[in-house]
Design a protein around this motif. Sequence first.
Motif, PDB file in Angstrom:
ATOM      1  N   LEU A 235       0.824  -1.212   0.000  1.00  0.00           N
ATOM      2  CA  LEU A 235       0.000   0.000   0.000  1.00  0.00           C
ATOM      3  C   LEU A 235       0.856   1.258   0.000  1.00  0.00           C
ATOM      4  N   LYS A 236       1.984   1.218   0.669  1.00  0.00           N
ATOM      5  CA  LYS A 236       2.877   2.383   0.671  1.00  0.00           C
ATOM      6  C   LYS A 236       3.459   2.630  -0.721  1.00  0.00           C
ATOM      7  N   LYS A 237       3.760   1.546  -1.441  1.00  0.00           N
ATOM      8  CA  LYS A 237       4.230   1.710  -2.826  1.00  0.00           C
ATOM      9  C   LYS A 237       3.128   2.343  -3.678  1.00  0.00           C
ATOM     10  N   LYS A 238       1.915   1.843  -3.485  1.00  0.00           N
ATOM     11  CA  LYS A 238       0.775   2.391  -4.223  1.00  0.00           C
ATOM     12  C   LYS A 238       0.567   3.858  -3.855  1.00  0.00           C
ATOM     13  N   ARG A 239       0.758   4.169  -2.572  1.00  0.00           N
ATOM     14  CA  ARG A 239       0.622   5.548  -2.088  1.00  0.00           C
ATOM     15  C   ARG A 239       1.673   6.447  -2.731  1.00  0.00           C
ATOM     16  N   ASP A 240       2.911   5.967  -2.832  1.00  0.00           N
ATOM     17  CA  ASP A 240       3.970   6.762  -3.464  1.00  0.00           C
ATOM     18  C   ASP A 240       3.631   7.077  -4.917  1.00  0.00           C
ATOM     19  N   LYS A 241       3.102   6.083  -5.630  1.00  0.00           N
ATOM     20  CA  LYS A 241       2.698   6.317  -7.021  1.00  0.00           C
ATOM     21  C   LYS A 241       1.572   7.344  -7.085  1.00  0.00           C
ATOM     22  N   LYS A 242       0.645   7.241  -6.151  1.00  0.00           N
ATOM     23  CA  LYS A 242      -0.488   8.165  -6.140  1.00  0.00           C
ATOM     24  C   LYS A 242      -0.024   9.582  -5.802  1.00  0.00           C
ATOM     25  N   ILE A 243       0.969   9.697  -4.923  1.00  0.00           N
ATOM     26  CA  ILE A 243       1.521  11.022  -4.591  1.00  0.00           C
ATOM     27  C   ILE A 243       2.129  11.647  -5.840  1.00  0.00           C
ATOM     28  N   GLU A 244       2.860  10.853  -6.607  1.00  0.00           N
ATOM     29  CA  GLU A 244       3.433  11.366  -7.855  1.00  0.00           C
ATOM     30  C   GLU A 244       2.336  11.826  -8.799  1.00  0.00           C
ATOM     31  N   GLU A 245       1.261  11.053  -8.864  1.00  0.00           N
ATOM     32  CA  GLU A 245       0.140  11.418  -9.730  1.00  0.00           C
ATOM     33  C   GLU A 245      -0.493  12.733  -9.266  1.00  0.00           C
ATOM     34  N   VAL A 246      -0.668  12.884  -7.957  1.00  0.00           N
ATOM     35  CA  VAL A 246      -1.248  14.119  -7.423  1.00  0.00           C
ATOM     36  C   VAL A 246      -0.349  15.305  -7.751  1.00  0.00           C
ATOM     37  N   VAL A 247       0.960  15.120  -7.640  1.00  0.00           N
ATOM     38  CA  VAL A 247       1.897  16.203  -7.953  1.00  0.00           C
ATOM     39  C   VAL A 247       1.759  16.612  -9.425  1.00  0.00           C
ATOM     40  N   VAL A 248       1.674  15.633 -10.298  1.00  0.00           N
ATOM     41  CA  VAL A 248       1.519  15.924 -11.734  1.00  0.00           C
ATOM     42  C   VAL A 248       0.209  16.662 -11.986  1.00  0.00           C
ATOM     43  N   LYS A 249      -0.863  16.179 -11.376  1.00  0.00           N
ATOM     44  CA  LYS A 249      -2.175  16.824 -11.578  1.00  0.00           C
ATOM     45  C   LYS A 249      -2.171  18.252 -11.025  1.00  0.00           C
ATOM     46  N   THR A 250      -1.505  18.457  -9.894  1.00  0.00           N
ATOM     47  CA  THR A 250      -1.425  19.798  -9.320  1.00  0.00           C
ATOM     48  C   THR A 250      -0.638  20.731 -10.241  1.00  0.00           C
ATOM     49  N   LYS A 251       0.455  20.226 -10.803  1.00  0.00           N
ATOM     50  CA  LYS A 251       1.236  21.042 -11.745  1.00  0.00           C
ATOM     51  C   LYS A 251       0.400  21.413 -12.963  1.00  0.00           C
ATOM     52  N   GLU A 252      -0.362  20.450 -13.472  1.00  0.00           N
ATOM     53  CA  GLU A 252      -1.205  20.723 -14.635  1.00  0.00           C
ATOM     54  C   GLU A 252      -2.229  21.809 -14.311  1.00  0.00           C
ATOM     55  N   ARG A 253      -2.834  21.722 -13.129  1.00  0.00           N
ATOM     56  CA  ARG A 253      -3.821  22.722 -12.731  1.00  0.00           C
ATOM     57  C   ARG A 253      -3.165  24.096 -12.594  1.00  0.00           C
ATOM     58  N   LYS A 254      -1.978  24.135 -12.002  1.00  0.00           N
ATOM     59  CA  LYS A 254      -1.279  25.417 -11.835  1.00  0.00           C
ATOM     60  C   LYS A 254      -0.923  26.019 -13.192  1.00  0.00           C
ATOM     61  N   ILE A 255      -0.528  25.179 -14.121  1.00  0.00           N
ATOM     62  CA  ILE A 255      -0.224  25.664 -15.466  1.00  0.00           C
ATOM     63  C   ILE A 255      -1.466  26.275 -16.099  1.00  0.00           C
ATOM     64  N   MET A 256      -2.613  25.605 -15.921  1.00  0.00           N
ATOM     65  CA  MET A 256      -3.854  26.146 -16.480  1.00  0.00           C
ATOM     66  C   MET A 256      -4.210  27.476 -15.813  1.00  0.00           C
ATOM     67  N   ASN A 257      -3.992  27.583 -14.508  1.00  0.00           N
ATOM     68  CA  ASN A 257      -4.265  28.850 -13.807  1.00  0.00           C
ATOM     69  C   ASN A 257      -3.354  29.960 -14.311  1.00  0.00           C
ATOM     70  N   GLN A 258      -2.083  29.636 -14.524  1.00  0.00           N
ATOM     71  CA  GLN A 258      -1.148  30.635 -15.052  1.00  0.00           C
ATOM     72  C   GLN A 258      -1.537  31.045 -16.464  1.00  0.00           C
ATOM     73  N   LEU A 259      -1.951  30.066 -17.261  1.00  0.00           N
ATOM     74  CA  LEU A 259      -2.386  30.365 -18.627  1.00  0.00           C
ATOM     75  C   LEU A 259      -3.607  31.282 -18.598  1.00  0.00           C
ATOM     76  N   GLU A 260      -4.536  30.998 -17.696  1.00  0.00           N
ATOM     77  CA  GLU A 260      -5.717  31.848 -17.579  1.00  0.00           C
ATOM     78  C   GLU A 260      -5.321  33.264 -17.166  1.00  0.00           C
ATOM     79  N   GLU A 261      -4.412  33.379 -16.218  1.00  0.00           N
ATOM     80  CA  GLU A 261      -3.964  34.706 -15.797  1.00  0.00           C
ATOM     81  C   GLU A 261      -3.302  35.463 -16.944  1.00  0.00           C
ATOM     82  N   THR A 262      -2.497  34.771 -17.721  1.00  0.00           N
ATOM     83  CA  THR A 262      -1.837  35.396 -18.868  1.00  0.00           C
ATOM     84  C   THR A 262      -2.874  35.879 -19.880  1.00  0.00           C
TER      85      THR A 262
END
Length: 145
Positions: free
Chosen positions: A88-115
């Motif tokens: 489960l901890k391995k699965k959790r680590d993979k999920k953390i990476e996924e959350v980080v990627v999704k958060t970056k994508e959202r931040k990029i969209m927010n920056q694009l909207e601001e621009t």
Amino acid sequence: MSKFRFKFESVKKVKEAFEKKAQKELAQIDLIITKHQELRQKLEDEINDLRNSAYKKRMNIAELQFIGGYDNVLRKQIEMQTEVISQLKKKRDKKIEEVVVKTKERKIMNQLEETYKENFYKDINLSEMKNFDEIAVQNFNKAKK
């Protein structure tokens, strides 16, 4: 003056939904890990209680063999819980990476909207300035006549 509308608003909402879903899945994994850790701790406490009770009172051989067998069963269950927790901890680590990627994508969209928003308001200000300049030139020409 027209209102700003972000042309990728639907994409932004989808990205936010994916991020929330990934965060929710991560929270569920954390909850499952916690439950398994609690179960493992209960098993360890039961082994300790079993040993303490065996030392406190006199027992015959059959009871000691039964307690020894039960102790072995509990240890195997602890090993299984430990293995499940590590998976489960391995699965959790993979999920953390996924959350980080999704958060970056959202931040990029927010920056694009601001621009886009900044550019939109710059264009509006520029067109208003041109209108004001044109009105000023007309007023100057009228005053000259």
